[in-house]
Motif scaffolding. Structure first.
Motif, mmCIF file in Angstrom:
data_model
loop_
_atom_site.group_PDB
_atom_site.id
_atom_site.type_symbol
_atom_site.label_atom_id
_atom_site.label_comp_id
_atom_site.label_asym_id
_atom_site.label_seq_id
_atom_site.Cartn_x
_atom_site.Cartn_y
_atom_site.Cartn_z
ATOM 1 N N MET A 1 -33.482 56.325 40.208
ATOM 2 C CA MET A 1 -33.521 57.464 40.588
ATOM 3 C C MET A 1 -35.001 57.982 40.447
ATOM 4 O O MET A 1 -35.487 58.707 41.025
ATOM 5 N N ILE A 2 -35.761 57.428 39.455
ATOM 6 C CA ILE A 2 -37.051 57.515 38.961
ATOM 7 C C ILE A 2 -38.271 57.438 40.121
ATOM 8 O O ILE A 2 -38.861 58.452 40.427
ATOM 9 N N PRO A 3 -38.051 56.420 40.930
ATOM 10 C CA PRO A 3 -39.080 56.322 42.102
ATOM 11 C C PRO A 3 -38.851 57.188 43.140
ATOM 12 O O PRO A 3 -39.769 57.716 43.726
ATOM 13 N N LEU A 4 -37.661 57.744 43.357
ATOM 14 C CA LEU A 4 -37.139 58.651 44.341
ATOM 15 C C LEU A 4 -37.844 60.274 43.806
ATOM 16 O O LEU A 4 -38.622 60.718 44.618
ATOM 17 N N LEU A 5 -37.850 60.281 42.531
ATOM 18 C CA LEU A 5 -38.080 61.703 42.026
ATOM 19 C C LEU A 5 -39.674 61.679 41.859
ATOM 20 O O LEU A 5 -40.515 62.619 42.149
ATOM 21 N N ALA A 6 -40.180 60.390 41.716
ATOM 22 C CA ALA A 6 -41.711 60.340 41.458
ATOM 23 C C ALA A 6 -42.566 60.767 42.647
ATOM 24 O O ALA A 6 -43.620 60.981 42.667
ATOM 25 N N ARG A 7 -41.744 60.228 43.891
ATOM 26 C CA ARG A 7 -42.427 60.598 45.286
ATOM 27 C C ARG A 7 -42.870 61.893 45.391
ATOM 28 O O ARG A 7 -44.028 62.222 45.945
ATOM 29 N N ASP A 8 -42.129 62.928 44.946
ATOM 30 C CA ASP A 8 -42.450 64.177 44.810
ATOM 31 C C ASP A 8 -43.398 64.786 43.911
ATOM 32 O O ASP A 8 -44.086 65.870 43.856
ATOM 33 N N ALA A 9 -43.416 63.907 42.683
ATOM 34 C CA ALA A 9 -44.257 64.575 41.605
ATOM 35 C C ALA A 9 -45.706 64.032 41.574
ATOM 36 O O ALA A 9 -46.597 64.829 41.217
ATOM 37 N N TYR A 10 -46.133 62.931 42.264
ATOM 38 C CA TYR A 10 -47.409 62.430 42.540
ATOM 39 C C TYR A 10 -47.503 61.327 43.398
ATOM 40 O O TYR A 10 -46.526 60.773 43.963
ATOM 41 N N SER A 11 -48.783 61.053 44.060
ATOM 42 C CA SER A 11 -48.982 60.028 44.636
ATOM 43 C C SER A 11 -50.023 59.225 44.359
ATOM 44 O O SER A 11 -51.098 59.835 43.666
ATOM 45 N N LEU A 12 -50.376 57.828 44.614
ATOM 46 C CA LEU A 12 -51.195 56.909 44.420
ATOM 47 C C LEU A 12 -51.746 56.391 45.733
ATOM 48 O O LEU A 12 -50.899 55.600 46.357
ATOM 49 N N ALA A 13 -52.977 56.799 45.958
ATOM 50 C CA ALA A 13 -53.502 56.265 47.347
ATOM 51 C C ALA A 13 -54.802 55.685 47.257
ATOM 52 O O ALA A 13 -55.429 55.703 46.023
ATOM 53 N N GLY A 14 -55.187 54.840 48.177
ATOM 54 C CA GLY A 14 -56.556 54.209 48.077
ATOM 55 C C GLY A 14 -56.424 52.812 47.455
ATOM 56 O O GLY A 14 -57.598 52.491 47.132
ATOM 57 N N PHE A 15 -55.348 52.338 47.119
ATOM 58 C CA PHE A 15 -55.436 50.922 46.579
ATOM 59 C C PHE A 15 -54.681 49.732 47.801
ATOM 60 O O PHE A 15 -53.962 50.107 48.715
ATOM 61 N N ARG A 16 -55.134 48.771 47.545
ATOM 62 C CA ARG A 16 -54.655 47.592 48.326
ATOM 63 C C ARG A 16 -53.355 47.391 48.243
ATOM 64 O O ARG A 16 -52.413 47.050 49.165
ATOM 65 N N MET A 17 -52.650 47.646 47.000
ATOM 66 C CA MET A 17 -51.249 47.233 46.576
ATOM 67 C C MET A 17 -50.876 47.980 45.155
ATOM 68 O O MET A 17 -51.782 48.103 44.456
ATOM 69 N N LEU A 18 -49.701 48.474 45.086
ATOM 70 C CA LEU A 18 -49.263 48.931 43.972
ATOM 71 C C LEU A 18 -47.993 48.025 43.617
ATOM 72 O O LEU A 18 -47.064 47.781 44.171
#
Length: 91
Positions: A1-18
């Motif tokens: 459930m946390i990954p789904l909720l985290a999508r709405d809480a913040y975003s991490l962009a500009g990286f080759r990979m997470l």
């Protein structure tokens, strides 16, 4: 459930990979009744640069509407791999 909720809480962009390193210190202080409204409160705990990227720890507190105690508290660990690592060639 946390990954789904985290999508709405913040975003991490500009990286080759997470890279998801998993969860640490997972606790379930309260039962979340079926049909409850919940929200994620995300707090950056640490960001440590390393040879392969930056290791970040984000604490997720899953709050239950109307409850004084959260349903879950967990630290998500992610490695943020930059587009280009210093001194290394990438494909």
């Amino acid at each position: 459930m946390i990954p789904l909720l985290a999508r709405d809480a913040y975003s991490l962009a500009g990286f080759r990979m997470l890279v998801n390193y998993g969860l640490d210190r997972v606790r379930f202080p309260a039962i979340v009744p079926s049909g409850s409204r919940v929200r994620d409160r995300a707090t950056l705990i640490s960001a440590e640069p390393g040879e392969r990227g930056t290791r970040v720890v984000i604490r997720h507190t899953v709050e239950i509407e109307g409850a004084s105690v959260p349903g879950c508290v967990a630290d998500a660990i992610t490695l943020l791999v930059p587009e280009r690592l210093e001194g290394r060639a990438h494909d």
